[in-house]
Structure formats: structure tokens, C-alpha cells
Design a protein around this motif. Structure first.
Motif, PDB file in Angstrom:
ATOM      1  N   ILE A 285      20.634 -35.529 -45.984  1.00 37.34           N
ATOM      2  CA  ILE A 285      21.695 -35.201 -45.036  1.00 37.34           C
ATOM      3  C   ILE A 285      21.619 -33.704 -44.724  1.00 37.34           C
ATOM      4  CG2 ILE A 285      24.202 -35.085 -44.725  1.00 37.34           C
ATOM      5  CD1 ILE A 285      24.178 -37.390 -46.987  1.00 37.34           C
ATOM      6  N   GLU A 286      21.712 -33.371 -43.437  1.00 37.84           N
ATOM      7  CA  GLU A 286      21.807 -31.963 -43.062  1.00 37.84           C
ATOM      8  C   GLU A 286      23.173 -31.733 -42.429  1.00 37.84           C
ATOM      9  OE1 GLU A 286      19.712 -28.976 -39.919  1.00 37.84           O
ATOM     10  OE2 GLU A 286      18.342 -30.028 -41.297  1.00 37.84           O
ATOM     11  N   ASP A 287      23.868 -30.694 -42.931  1.00 40.12           N
ATOM     12  CA  ASP A 287      25.195 -30.375 -42.412  1.00 40.12           C
ATOM     13  C   ASP A 287      25.335 -28.863 -42.312  1.00 40.12           C
ATOM     14  OD1 ASP A 287      27.968 -30.841 -41.685  1.00 40.12           O
ATOM     15  OD2 ASP A 287      28.498 -30.181 -43.716  1.00 40.12           O
ATOM     16  N   GLN A 288      25.579 -28.382 -41.096  1.00 35.12           N
ATOM     17  CA  GLN A 288      25.769 -26.953 -40.849  1.00 35.12           C
ATOM     18  C   GLN A 288      24.638 -26.115 -41.438  1.00 35.12           C
ATOM     19  OE1 GLN A 288      29.718 -26.052 -42.315  1.00 35.12           O
ATOM     20  NE2 GLN A 288      30.721 -27.282 -40.742  1.00 35.12           N
ATOM     21  N   GLY A 289      23.413 -26.603 -41.225  1.00 34.54           N
ATOM     22  CA  GLY A 289      22.238 -25.858 -41.674  1.00 34.54           C
ATOM     23  C   GLY A 289      21.886 -26.047 -43.133  1.00 34.54           C
ATOM     24  N   LYS A 290      22.730 -26.750 -43.894  1.00 31.72           N
ATOM     25  CA  LYS A 290      22.441 -26.986 -45.311  1.00 31.72           C
ATOM     26  C   LYS A 290      21.885 -28.392 -45.500  1.00 31.72           C
ATOM     27  CE  LYS A 290      25.890 -23.779 -47.130  1.00 31.72           C
ATOM     28  NZ  LYS A 290      27.111 -23.627 -47.952  1.00 31.72           N
ATOM     29  N   LEU A 291      20.940 -28.498 -46.425  1.00 33.17           N
ATOM     30  CA  LEU A 291      20.248 -29.763 -46.670  1.00 33.17           C
ATOM     31  C   LEU A 291      20.671 -30.319 -48.024  1.00 33.17           C
ATOM     32  CD1 LEU A 291      18.012 -31.642 -45.500  1.00 33.17           C
ATOM     33  CD2 LEU A 291      16.377 -30.307 -46.834  1.00 33.17           C
ATOM     34  N   TYR A 292      21.055 -31.608 -48.054  1.00 34.41           N
ATOM     35  CA  TYR A 292      21.486 -32.247 -49.297  1.00 34.41           C
ATOM     36  C   TYR A 292      20.677 -33.525 -49.534  1.00 34.41           C
ATOM     37  CZ  TYR A 292      25.630 -29.374 -48.315  1.00 34.41           C
ATOM     38  OH  TYR A 292      26.480 -28.344 -48.021  1.00 34.41           O
ATOM     39  N   ALA A 293      20.440 -33.823 -50.803  1.00 34.96           N
ATOM     40  CA  ALA A 293      19.843 -35.107 -51.198  1.00 34.96           C
ATOM     41  C   ALA A 293      20.756 -35.746 -52.232  1.00 34.96           C
ATOM     42  CB  ALA A 293      18.442 -34.917 -51.772  1.00 34.96           C
ATOM     43  N   VAL A 294      21.189 -36.979 -51.986  1.00 41.86           N
ATOM     44  CA  VAL A 294      22.116 -37.668 -52.885  1.00 41.86           C
ATOM     45  C   VAL A 294      21.642 -39.099 -53.087  1.00 41.86           C
ATOM     46  CG1 VAL A 294      24.060 -36.273 -52.085  1.00 41.86           C
ATOM     47  CG2 VAL A 294      23.650 -38.498 -51.030  1.00 41.86           C
ATOM     48  N   GLN A 295      22.210 -39.780 -54.107  1.00 38.08           N
ATOM     49  CA  GLN A 295      21.892 -41.193 -54.280  1.00 38.08           C
ATOM     50  C   GLN A 295      22.215 -41.931 -52.994  1.00 38.08           C
ATOM     51  OE1 GLN A 295      24.923 -41.669 -57.488  1.00 38.08           O
ATOM     52  NE2 GLN A 295      25.455 -43.573 -56.443  1.00 38.08           N
ATOM     53  N   ALA A 296      21.418 -42.948 -52.674  1.00 41.62           N
ATOM     54  CA  ALA A 296      21.492 -43.563 -51.354  1.00 41.62           C
ATOM     55  C   ALA A 296      22.756 -44.378 -51.144  1.00 41.62           C
ATOM     56  CB  ALA A 296      20.272 -44.449 -51.128  1.00 41.62           C
ATOM     57  N   ARG A 297      23.343 -44.916 -52.212  1.00 44.33           N
ATOM     58  CA  ARG A 297      24.421 -45.884 -52.033  1.00 44.33           C
ATOM     59  C   ARG A 297      25.681 -45.480 -52.782  1.00 44.33           C
ATOM     60  NH1 ARG A 297      22.503 -50.332 -49.484  1.00 44.33           N
ATOM     61  NH2 ARG A 297      20.247 -50.420 -49.291  1.00 44.33           N
ATOM     62  N   CYS A 298      26.806 -45.805 -52.206  1.00 44.76           N
ATOM     63  CA  CYS A 298      28.111 -45.541 -52.810  1.00 44.76           C
ATOM     64  C   CYS A 298      28.188 -46.242 -54.169  1.00 44.76           C
ATOM     65  CB  CYS A 298      29.208 -46.063 -51.881  1.00 44.76           C
ATOM     66  SG  CYS A 298      30.857 -46.038 -52.607  1.00 44.76           S
ATOM     67  N   PRO A 299      28.640 -45.539 -55.233  1.00 44.85           N
ATOM     68  CA  PRO A 299      28.701 -46.174 -56.553  1.00 44.85           C
ATOM     69  C   PRO A 299      29.791 -47.231 -56.679  1.00 44.85           C
ATOM     70  CG  PRO A 299      29.595 -43.941 -56.634  1.00 44.85           C
ATOM     71  CD  PRO A 299      29.015 -44.124 -55.261  1.00 44.85           C
ATOM     72  N   HIS A 300      30.614 -47.404 -55.636  1.00 47.04           N
ATOM     73  CA  HIS A 300      31.659 -48.423 -55.692  1.00 47.04           C
ATOM     74  C   HIS A 300      31.104 -49.790 -55.304  1.00 47.04           C
ATOM     75  CE1 HIS A 300      35.419 -50.368 -53.795  1.00 47.04           C
ATOM     76  NE2 HIS A 300      35.414 -50.627 -55.067  1.00 47.04           N
ATOM     77  N   LEU A 301      30.668 -49.949 -54.062  1.00 48.52           N
ATOM     78  CA  LEU A 301      30.182 -51.251 -53.589  1.00 48.52           C
ATOM     79  C   LEU A 301      28.766 -51.193 -53.023  1.00 48.52           C
ATOM     80  CD1 LEU A 301      33.283 -52.906 -51.863  1.00 48.52           C
ATOM     81  CD2 LEU A 301      32.334 -53.363 -54.121  1.00 48.52           C
ATOM     82  N   GLY A 302      28.070 -50.068 -53.203  1.00 51.53           N
ATOM     83  CA  GLY A 302      26.679 -49.999 -52.763  1.00 51.53           C
ATOM     84  C   GLY A 302      26.492 -49.803 -51.273  1.00 51.53           C
ATOM     85  N   ILE A 303      27.526 -49.328 -50.558  1.00 51.21           N
ATOM     86  CA  ILE A 303      27.404 -49.070 -49.117  1.00 51.21           C
ATOM     87  C   ILE A 303      26.457 -47.885 -48.907  1.00 51.21           C
ATOM     88  CG2 ILE A 303      28.689 -48.529 -47.006  1.00 51.21           C
ATOM     89  CD1 ILE A 303      29.437 -51.211 -48.335  1.00 51.21           C
ATOM     90  N   PRO A 304      25.506 -47.972 -47.940  1.00 53.46           N
ATOM     91  CA  PRO A 304      24.599 -46.838 -47.695  1.00 53.46           C
ATOM     92  C   PRO A 304      25.380 -45.600 -47.248  1.00 53.46           C
ATOM     93  CG  PRO A 304      23.743 -48.850 -46.692  1.00 53.46           C
ATOM     94  CD  PRO A 304      25.143 -49.147 -47.117  1.00 53.46           C
ATOM     95  N   LEU A 305      25.203 -44.505 -47.978  1.00 53.50           N
ATOM     96  CA  LEU A 305      25.976 -43.297 -47.704  1.00 53.50           C
ATOM     97  C   LEU A 305      25.517 -42.577 -46.443  1.00 53.50           C
ATOM     98  CD1 LEU A 305      26.474 -42.001 -51.331  1.00 53.50           C
ATOM     99  CD2 LEU A 305      28.230 -42.806 -49.764  1.00 53.50           C
ATOM    100  N   ALA A 306      24.273 -42.805 -46.001  1.00 56.45           N
ATOM    101  CA  ALA A 306      23.795 -42.141 -44.790  1.00 56.45           C
ATOM    102  C   ALA A 306      24.602 -42.555 -43.562  1.00 56.45           C
ATOM    103  CB  ALA A 306      22.313 -42.432 -44.566  1.00 56.45           C
ATOM    104  N   GLY A 307      25.344 -43.640 -43.665  1.00 59.61           N
ATOM    105  CA  GLY A 307      26.175 -44.088 -42.555  1.00 59.61           C
ATOM    106  C   GLY A 307      27.582 -43.525 -42.596  1.00 59.61           C
ATOM    107  N   GLY A 308      27.888 -42.662 -43.583  1.00 58.51           N
ATOM    108  CA  GLY A 308      29.237 -42.126 -43.720  1.00 58.51           C
ATOM    109  C   GLY A 308      29.429 -40.844 -42.929  1.00 58.51           C
ATOM    110  N   LYS A 309      30.570 -40.222 -43.143  1.00 62.67           N
ATOM    111  CA  LYS A 309      30.937 -38.988 -42.445  1.00 62.67           C
ATOM    112  C   LYS A 309      30.698 -37.798 -43.371  1.00 62.67           C
ATOM    113  CE  LYS A 309      35.078 -36.677 -40.581  1.00 62.67           C
ATOM    114  NZ  LYS A 309      36.546 -36.779 -40.442  1.00 62.67           N
ATOM    115  N   ILE A 310      30.206 -36.678 -42.801  1.00 69.41           N
ATOM    116  CA  ILE A 310      30.045 -35.472 -43.602  1.00 69.41           C
ATOM    117  C   ILE A 310      30.712 -34.313 -42.899  1.00 69.41           C
ATOM    118  CG2 ILE A 310      27.772 -34.916 -42.644  1.00 69.41           C
ATOM    119  CD1 ILE A 310      27.135 -33.910 -45.576  1.00 69.41           C
TER     120      ILE A 310
END
Length: 653
Positions: A285-310
Motif C-alpha cells: 500500500i502506498e499512502d502520501q508517499g509512504k510505502l507499507y507492507a502488511v499481512q494480506a487479509r484481515c485477522p477477523h474474517l480474512g477479508i483482503p485488506l488491499a480493498g480497504g480504506k487508508i
């Protein structure tokens, strides 16, 4: 489809499956017809390559039938032609000189099928396995293409798709690729569900293979053809531009794994991508020039996090709105708000997010997959306040830290649920007392933190079984009538595992080594008595005669020494047999016993309770008549019982 063949038709040495009418020679295993006719069979022929049948040599001696399981009489020709051909021809592999991209090199060509056989298939396509690789063969005009058998998006069979102008389109979501190179033409095109899936499903190239036709036989080179646009960008890039980045080790000894180019990431929707790096599923994920790498899925129900809001370095899951700090993984909000989220907070403890450090070098993005940081929530606290507390050790016992007392008091109903040293626990307070017990009801696995606590007794929210919080002793098991009355017949009462707790310096600890509650009621007895008895046989205690008589219909079901048993009392006689019907696994304790005959409640098969001999197997017409064709009669495993001093024992030999 695994239909039992004994229910099929046999004529002139040919056996025909009762379901889709495929047929084979019973002496050689050769296919006679494979999914014959139109309709659903015509569709299935596109994706289900024909198979031969395994047959074995038999022998009769002194009226007994024997089979040689080591010598397969026939393997059926279709299995020997790489799962493709329908005619039974056999080909041979060959190694010969060939050229690829203008360079002479030695190549191995594996036989697949004949050109004539392929032309006879619907749409001149076939699908099957060649040397362990699942392949689709597709023709268009005089061209024969070979590619991976299934769409890289959802695994749909590619042979069922459309081919036009050298482009193959998946029948399901309409992604398409060039048959010759595997290059992506369109990935999940259009709006609706595809637009949503594009956010979380990064595009993939298609693995394609070189083919050749020689003397009417089709061969394939199983080394994948070189593709300009492939999965070599770790399933992330959508632009298809192949960036040549390699993993490297820096001067400090840190290993950095290549992910994709920075340009490629910035071309993605919302500058995000998701895929695998060295076996780890990550979201970039890139946000305001910063680059982040996180686990791909929400630890609650496994929803892909790349589809969320940042926003401002905080990522929010698109589904239930839990959020985390992208840099640290710390929980910001966990299942916020009321309604369903409020209910889920009772049973779903908050989790931190696993995050990884990133590096940009020469326009390429790298990630250090060996140094993951997990956000602080201690698996229990729902406040998000991280608290570091060491394990407390005294002279005799090891105490594992759970959470702070303040954090527990902040929870709904002052309860929490989570994992401590691999043990799933529920933490419950009543007044100034703190109890710890197994997290889930032993009946159906309902989370106990969502139940009611009153006067030191916890009651499951679902079927109202209850236990003493301090001892784990059963107070009521499936009380009342209705469905509970039926379930009592087949679900023996269980105690609850409870653990001792202590509070020290505002921290809550639990002793996981000493289970206070005694679950060991042998799954049968409702009183908890144990006993032993020996004679010339080995006998195992089950329950007391008094306890068995107090059960509904004087039956019980449970496990003794790893064997699941049903116990019946009829008059003064006690029977023990396997717990479940050998037909569909229905619990037999819910059936009928009459004059020593046990009848299953579902399909009415019955057995002699003393000998296990079948009395009736799937009696009558209707569905039972159909099932008799494919389900051979089974006897019942029964066990000898005895009663001594009011205690029931079983001999498991």
C-alpha cells in the motif's frame, strides 16, 4: 464422480456406471464409452478427460473368492495416454533437436494424444494431466495450443472458454490471454463484481507450453514457454511490464525479497497490490508517499485488506471496519460500533496486524519477510492498549500473563476470549472474582464469553447448558424439551475445563498446567465416578448403572479409550455397539431398541444388539431402494458388557 460401480449395469463383459453411463471392459479396464450423449455429459466431456478402470485378477479355490491386489490386470487405455485420448492409442515420448527463439537446443517432447482424437472432441479441445501437469489443449484453425488447465483467478477450467483470434477467454469472469504467449489481454473486465475483484485479485499471466505435431501425434514441451508478461512479479503487477529485480542481502546481513517495481505499483487501483512473496501473502500500500507492507487479509474474517480504506497511515477493513496502524500493526479500532459488531466483540478478541519493513532501490520495491512485527493487542484486550508483562513464576507453578485487569474491566460485560500459549480461553468476571475456562461450549463449540454468568454458574447462550465456573462441574446439560430433549439422547453430558487465575500488580495470570475442572467423566457418566475391574479379559469402566438409568430412554453415547460407543439398556440387559450407523454416520443412541434389535432413526436399518448381525438394511422403497443399489449391507461392531457393584464395564476386544 466416485459413484459406486456395483450399482451399475453389466452386459457382455462391459460395466456401465449408473450415473453418467460411462462404460469399461471388466477384463481389461479399457474405456468403451466416456460420458456419452449430449446435455450435461457433453459439457462434462470438455473438462473431464476419460479414464480407464483398474481391474484385478481373481481366483476361486474351495468355494472361496480371492483377488491379487498386487497384479493389476488392466489399467485401461485412456490412463496410459495421458488422460486425453478417447480412442486408446498409445504414443511414445521422444527427445529430439528443435529450436526455440532461433537457438538450437535439446528438448523433451511428451506425447499427449493424436491429432485425429483431438479433432473428434467438442470444439476440438481436451483437458487432462501430462506427467503430473494439468494441461488444456485448444485448437483454432490449424494451430494447437497448450496452456495451464485452470484460470489463475478462480480455477475455472480453461477448455470451457472461448477462443478467437488466438485469444482464450475464461467462461466465468471473462479474463483473457494470448494463447501463444500467455500475455494478459484483459483481467476481470467491466464493472459490478469484477470491478470489486480487481481491487483484491491482482492480474496473472497464463502458463503456456510449446506444442508440435508429428506423424499425426501431438507432443508438448512441459518446460513453460518464455512469456513477456508472467507471474514473475510475485502476482502483484497489473501492467504486465516485467521488471527484472532480484533478491539481495544488504551490508547489515538483511535479506530483501523483490516484490515489484514502484512504477508498476503506482499504476494499480489506489496504488495497492496484493500477492505472495516467498510464500507469504502480503498487501502493498502506498499512502502520501509512504510505502507499507502488511499481512494480506484481515485477522477477523480474512477479508483482503488491499480493498480497504487508508488514511493517515491507518488501514480500515472494508467489511467490519476494524483498523490498524500500517507502520506498527497496532489495533486502532476493533469491530467498532453496535449491532453485529457489538455481538462479535463478545466472542472475537482483538488482533494486531503483522507488518513488514519495505525498501525502494533502483525503482524496485523490496520487503524484509524475515522481520515481521505484530501489532500489540495481546489477543485479549479490546481497548488496544498494549501491556507488557512477563510470566509470573512461583515455587510450584508457571503463571501465563493474559491481560491487565483494567483492560478486562473495559470489555463488554467484563469478559474476553482469546489464546494463551496455544490454549483458547474465556476470561469471565463476576463481582470481584475472575474465572478462566475453555473458550467454547463442549456441545457445539459456541463461544462461552457470550453466555450468562450468575451465582458462579456460566450458561451457554445457545442451548443453555451450564457449569460451575470454579470447578467445571455440570449443573444442567441441554435442559428442557424440544430439540434439547432429542440432543440429550445422542450428546452425553460434559464437564468444563477451568483454570486457576490470579491478579498481581494489576495483571491477570492463568495456570495452564493445572486444569481445575474435571472433564474426565468418560463422556458417559453424569456423576463423574471412575472405577476399574479385571478378570481374564480387559474391561473398561463406562458409567454407573444408576447414571445410565437416569438418561433419556436409558441410553448414552461417548468415547471409551478412543472408541466411540453407544450404550443401550433394555430391561436388565445392557448392550454396547459402535456409536454411529455404518451407512451415514447417524448416532445410534437416537434410534430404537426392541427385543435386542437396534434400529437407526434415519433410514431404519437394524441389527442384532448381541451379535451385530444385520436384520434389515435400508428397508422399503423410495430413496432406500436407490441407496441399496450403491450401499452394500454392513454389520455392526458390538462389544461385551458386564455390571459389577453397580458399575458398567465394556470389553473393547
Amino acid at each position: 464422480l466416485g459413484i459406486p460401480l456395483a450399482g451399475g449395469k453389466i452386459q457382455n463383459g462391459v460395466i456401465t456406471c449408473s450415473q453418467h453411463k460411462s462404460s469399461w471392459s471388466v477384463s481389461s479396464g479399457d474405456t468403451k464409452e466416456w460420458l456419452p450423449g449430449g446435455g450435461v455429459n457433453a459439457v462434462m466431456r470438455l473438462v473431464a478427460p476419460p479414464c480407464g478402470l483398474r481391474v484385478y485378477e481373481t481366483h476361486i479355490a474351495d468355494g472361496n473368492i480371492y483377488v491379487d491386489l498386487n497384479a493389476v490386470e488392466g489399467l485401461g487405455q485412456p490412463q496410459e495416454v495421458a488422460m486425453f485420448t478417447t480412442t486408446g492409442e498409445l504414443g511414445t515420448d521422444e527427445t529430439g533437436e528443435a529450436t526455440k527463439s532461433g537457438s538450437p537446443e535439446r528438448r523433451t517432447w511428451t506425447y499427449v494424444t493424436t491429432e485425429e482424437s483431438l479433432k473428434a472432441q467438442p470444439n476440438r479441445r481436451a483437458q487432462g494431466v501430462v506427467d503430473g501437469v494439468e494441461i488444456a489443449l485448444i485448437t483454432e484453425g490449424s494451430n494447437v495450443y497448450a496452456c495451464q488447465a485452470r484460470c489463475p483467478h478462480l480455477g475455472i477450467a480453461m477448455a470451457g472458454g472461448k477462443v478467437e483470434n488466438g485469444v482464450i477467454t475464461c467462461s466465468q469472469h471473462k479474463s483473457s490471454w494470448k494463447c501463444a504467449t500467455g500475455e494478459s489481454v484483459e483481467w476481470l473486465p467491466g464493472g459490478g463484481i469484477n470491478a470489486i475483484q480487481r481491487m483484491v485479485s491482482p492480474p496473472c499471466g497464463l502458463a503456456v507450453y510449446d506444442t508440435k505435431v508429428e506423424d499425426g501425434n501431438i507432443y508438448i514441451d512441459l518446460s513453460p514457454a518464455e512469456i513477456e508478461e508472467t507471474e514473475d512479479i510475485a502476482l502483484f503487477a497489473t501492467s504486465g511490464e516485467m521488471t527484472q529485480g532480484e533478491d539481495f542481502v544488504d551490508g547489515n546481513g538483511r535479506e530483501w525479497a523483490f516484490v515489484m517495481s514502484q512504477d508498476s505499483l503506482r499504476k494499480q487501483p489506489n496504488k495497492r497490490a496484493q500477492g505472495e512473496v516467498q510464500g507469504l501473502e502480503l498487501a502493498l500500500i502506498e499512502d502520501q508517499g509512504k510505502l507499507y507492507a502488511v499481512q494480506a487479509r484481515c485477522p477477523h474474517l480474512g477479508i483482503p485488506l488491499a480493498g480497504g480504506k487508508i488514511q493517515n497511515g491507518v488501514i480500515t477493513c472494508s467489511q467490519h471496519k476494524s483498523s490498524w496502524n500500517c507502520a506498527t500493526g497496532d489495533s486502532v479500532e476493533w469491530l467498532p460500533g453496535g449491532a453485529i459488531n457489538a455481538a462479535m466483540r463478545l466472542v472475537s478478541p482483538a488482533c494486531g496486524l503483522t507488518v513488514y519493513q519495505t525498501l525502494v532501490k533502483d525503482g524496485n520495491i523490496y520487503v524484509d519477510v524475515n522481520r515481521a512485527v505484530v501489532g500489540q493487542v495481546a489477543m485479549f484486550a479490546m481497548s488496544g492498549e498494549p501491556v507488557a508483562a512477563a510470566t509470573s513464576v512461583d515455587e510450584r507453578r508457571n503463571w501465563a500473563f493474559v491481560m491487565t485487569e483494567d483492560s478486562l474491566k473495559a470489555q463488554p460485560n467484563r469478559r474476553a476470549q482469546g489464546v494463551v500459549d496455544g490454549v483458547e480461553l474465556a476470561i469471565i468476571t463476576e463481582g470481584n472474582k475472575i474465572f478462566a475456562c475453555q473458550a467454547r461450549c463442549p456441545h457445539l463449540g459456541i463461544p462461552l464469553a457470550g453466555g450468562k454468568v450468575e451465582n458462579g454458574v456460566i450458561t451457554c447462550s445457545q442451548h443453555k447448558s451450564s457449569w460451575k465456573c470454579s470447578t467445571g462441574e455440570s449443573v444442567e446439560w441441554l435442559p428442557g424439551g424440544g430439540i434439547n430433549a432429542i440432543q440429550r439422547m445422542v450428546s452425553p453430558a460434559c464437564g468444563l475445563a477451568v483454570y486457576e487465575t490470579k491478579v498481581e500488580d494489576g495483571n491477570i495470570y492463568v495456570d495452564l498446567d493445572n486444569i481445575v475442572g474435571d472433564q474426565q467423566i468418560a463422556m458417559f457418566a453424569t456423576t463423574g465416578e471412575t472405577a476399574a475391574a479385571t478378570d481374564d479379559k480387559q474391561w473398561f469402566f463406562v458409567t454407573t448403572e444408576k447414571s445410565l438409568k437416569s438418561q433419556p430412554n436409558r441410553r448414552a453415547q461417548g468415547v471409551v479409550e478412543g472408541v466411540e460407543l453407544a450404550i443401550f439398556m433394555e430391561g436388565a440387559k445392557i448392550y454396547a455397539c459402535q456409536a454411529r450407523c455404518p451407512h451415514l454416520g447417524i448416532p445410534l443412541a437416537g434410534g430404537k431398541i426392541d427385543k435386542g434389535v437396534i434400529t437407526c432413526s434415519q433410514h431404519k436399518s437394524s441389527w442384532n444388539g448381541t451379535t451385530g448381525e444385520s436384520v434389515e438394511w435400508l428397508p422399503g422403497g423410495g430413496i432406500n431402494a436407490v441407496q441399496r443399489l450403491v450401499s452394500p449391507t454392513c454389520g455392526l461392531a458390538v462389544y461385551e458388557t458386564k455390571v459389577e457393584n453397580g458399575e458398567v464395564f465394556v470389553c473393547l476386544q
